[in-house]
Design a protein around this motif. Sequence first.
Motif, short mmCIF file in Angstrom:
data_model
loop_
_atom_site.label_atom_id
_atom_site.label_comp_id
_atom_site.label_asym_id
_atom_site.label_seq_id
_atom_site.Cartn_x
_atom_site.Cartn_y
_atom_site.Cartn_z
N ILE A 152 0.84 -1.19 0.00
CA ILE A 152 0.00 0.00 0.00
C ILE A 152 0.88 1.25 0.00
O ILE A 152 0.66 2.18 -0.77
CB ILE A 152 -0.96 -0.01 1.20
CG1 ILE A 152 -1.98 -1.12 1.03
CG2 ILE A 152 -1.66 1.34 1.35
CD1 ILE A 152 -2.86 -1.35 2.23
N CYS A 153 1.90 1.28 0.84
CA CYS A 153 2.79 2.43 0.89
C CYS A 153 3.52 2.62 -0.44
O CYS A 153 3.67 3.73 -0.94
CB CYS A 153 3.80 2.29 2.02
SG CYS A 153 3.03 2.36 3.66
N GLN B 146 1.20 4.15 -2.94
CA GLN B 146 0.97 5.57 -2.68
C GLN B 146 2.17 6.41 -3.10
O GLN B 146 2.01 7.50 -3.64
CB GLN B 146 0.65 5.80 -1.20
CG GLN B 146 -0.68 5.22 -0.78
CD GLN B 146 -1.83 5.78 -1.59
OE1 GLN B 146 -2.02 6.97 -1.68
NE2 GLN B 146 -2.60 4.88 -2.20
N LEU C 52 2.14 6.94 -6.84
CA LEU C 52 1.23 8.02 -7.23
C LEU C 52 1.85 9.39 -6.99
O LEU C 52 1.72 10.30 -7.81
CB LEU C 52 -0.09 7.89 -6.46
CG LEU C 52 -0.96 6.68 -6.79
CD1 LEU C 52 -2.14 6.61 -5.84
CD2 LEU C 52 -1.41 6.71 -8.23
N ALA C 53 2.52 9.54 -5.86
CA ALA C 53 3.15 10.81 -5.54
C ALA C 53 4.27 11.14 -6.53
O ALA C 53 4.41 12.28 -6.98
CB ALA C 53 3.69 10.80 -4.11
#
Length: 160
Positions: A3-4, A7, A10-11
């Motif tokens: 999950i990290c 994310q 995406l960043a």
Amino acid sequence: SNICTAQVLLAVTASMYAVYHGPQGLAAIARRVRRLAAALSAGLKRLGLDPGSKPLFDTVTVDPGARGFDIVAAAKARRINLRVFADGRLSAALDETSREQDVRDLLEVFAGGKPLPWRVEDLLAGEPALPPALARKSPLLAHPVFNRHHSETEMLRYLH
């Protein structure tokens, strides 16, 4: 964790999009998307629907009344995604990939498949006024990295 990692991906993608387009490019994209959304809103008004009077950016929402089901079916037939709210309102969101033809297609769907009695190009004339309270007052992406790498070659070198 996965999950990290997802994310962070995406960043990083968003930051590289900003590096590539820079402040002027992002502002131009935003103006274009807003102009398309304003044209859609104006066209819906001409069709007798009420998109409201609140300032908008990229999303237009209307209550189509009893025609909602038919509009959603026609949109699906044209492979157009509309958000359907529980209360029956419909919403269309535009983005940097949207074109004038997309606005025309949406308006034709809301018009029941009938030809539009006006030119969509006329709705796109000019730039919609931005309420002063919503205007940005601080600089956008002022760091030098956002003002250097605007070609594919420069971007590839920067990424490397």
